[in-house]
Write a protein that holds these residues in place. Structure first.
Motif, PDB file in Angstrom:
ATOM      1  N   PRO A 148      -0.082   3.055  15.193  1.00 27.90           N
ATOM      2  CA  PRO A 148       1.302   2.802  14.795  1.00 27.90           C
ATOM      3  C   PRO A 148       1.370   2.476  13.295  1.00 27.90           C
ATOM      4  N   ASP A 149       2.466   2.844  12.658  1.00 28.23           N
ATOM      5  CA  ASP A 149       2.626   2.565  11.225  1.00 28.23           C
ATOM      6  C   ASP A 149       2.460   1.077  10.939  1.00 28.23           C
ATOM      7  N   ASP A 150       1.501   0.764  10.057  1.00 22.04           N
ATOM      8  CA  ASP A 150       1.419  -0.595   9.529  1.00 22.04           C
ATOM      9  C   ASP A 150       1.092  -0.403   8.061  1.00 22.04           C
ATOM     10  N   LEU A 151       2.085   0.097   7.353  1.00 17.95           N
ATOM     11  CA  LEU A 151       1.848   0.619   6.025  1.00 17.95           C
ATOM     12  C   LEU A 151       1.376  -0.439   5.035  1.00 17.95           C
ATOM     13  N   SER A 152       1.870  -1.645   5.193  1.00 18.74           N
ATOM     14  CA  SER A 152       1.498  -2.682   4.233  1.00 18.74           C
ATOM     15  C   SER A 152      -0.018  -2.925   4.259  1.00 18.74           C
ATOM     16  N   LEU A 208       4.312   1.746  -3.943  1.00 21.84           N
ATOM     17  CA  LEU A 208       4.878   1.962  -2.602  1.00 21.84           C
ATOM     18  C   LEU A 208       5.179   0.641  -1.901  1.00 21.84           C
ATOM     19  N   LYS A 209       4.360  -0.381  -2.166  1.00 21.23           N
ATOM     20  CA  LYS A 209       4.599  -1.687  -1.513  1.00 21.23           C
ATOM     21  C   LYS A 209       5.958  -2.270  -1.906  1.00 21.23           C
ATOM     22  N   LYS A 210       6.433  -1.881  -3.094  1.00 20.98           N
ATOM     23  CA  LYS A 210       7.760  -2.366  -3.529  1.00 20.98           C
ATOM     24  C   LYS A 210       8.877  -1.720  -2.699  1.00 20.98           C
ATOM     25  N   HIS A 211       8.574  -0.590  -2.049  1.00 21.83           N
ATOM     26  CA  HIS A 211       9.617   0.161  -1.343  1.00 21.83           C
ATOM     27  C   HIS A 211       9.547   0.003   0.173  1.00 21.83           C
ATOM     28  N   LEU A 212       8.689  -0.885   0.665  1.00 17.96           N
ATOM     29  CA  LEU A 212       8.566  -1.047   2.130  1.00 17.96           C
ATOM     30  C   LEU A 212       9.756  -1.813   2.680  1.00 17.96           C
TER      31      LEU A 212
END
Ligand code: ADP
Ligand code: MG
Length: 212
Positions: A148-152, A208-212
């Motif tokens: 599952p997405d856990d992008l951070s 990208l972390k700024k856009h989560l």
């Protein structure tokens, strides 16, 4: 999380900044192992990319990657120019009509693009090149592809993996590119292309972390 092409200008600006800040160090590395032009090649490409900024918001990903790849191919020069160009043109082929990218669709395209770079450079992991950063990140994305997405968390892991990959080139013997002419003398120095790829990947994950 879904990313659109209007993110591209911010990503390119973040990359440009980190390359400028580290230009001297990378040039020194490429002077030791190569001919010292790697940053100049990259900056030529980045300056050309900055002129595309206004086009990105109107594009789907396949168009954005294609334009990025063609721009880098036609402006960068050097071994790295054709490898960066190959990377983005392969990203374009995998992205079909996607207007947005998520963890899975990006990972699939990235994994294919790294395979295309390996083919183009006739090289593999452990040869003291940018691939020693790109391949471990590809393996990490592969491992996470059906999770599952856990992008951070994933973005943090990507940055750490890229940094470890870059560091790993220090003790490697170069067998590809100009550095291979040095044979055993290539051992003890980080590869310039591995360093810029690590800088690029870390700039992207931070942005990208700024856009989560
Ligand atoms: P050039 O070597 O033609 O002067 P650059 O200085 O721009 O080109 O880029 C050098 C970088 O390109 C190296 O540090 C290395 O990471 C990468 N590189 C060179 N040849 C290859 C190859 N065959 N496969 C993968 N990466 C390569
Ligand atoms: Mg060079």
């Amino acid at each position: 999380m879904q990313f659109k092409t209007d993110l591209m200008p911010a990503l390119i600006e973040a990359i440009d900044k980190t390359i400028q800040e580290n230009a001297e160090q990378v040039t020194t590395l490429d002077q030791i192992l190569g001919d010292g032009d790697h940053v100049i090649n990259l900056q030529r490409g980045l300056n050309a990319l900055k002129k595309n900024h206004h086009d990105y918001p109107q594009q789907i990903w396949s168009e954005a990657w294609q334009k990025t790849g063609m721009t880098l191919l036609s402006t960068m020069g050097g071994a790295s120019g054709s490898l960066f160009g190959t990377f983005f043109i392969s990203m374009s082929k995998s992205s079909k009509n996607d207007a947005t990218l998520n963890q899975k669709t990006f990972s699939e395209a990235y994994i294919q693009a790294v395979e295309a770079v390996k083919k183009r450079g006739k090289s593999k992991a452990g040869e003291k090149t940018m691939l020693d950063v790109l391949i471990p990140v590809s393996e990490l994305l592969q491992k996470n592809i059906n999770l599952p997405d856990d992008l951070s968390t994933l973005l943090d892991e990507i940055a750490t993996t890229a940094t470890n990959g870059m560091e790993s080139t220090r003790e490697m013997l170069a067998t590809k590119g100009r550095a291979s002419y040095l044979q055993e003398k290539s051992i003890g120095h980080i590869d310039a292309g591995a360093k810029t790829n690590q800088l690029i990947i870390c700039a992207i994950t931070k942005e990208l972390k700024k856009h989560l």
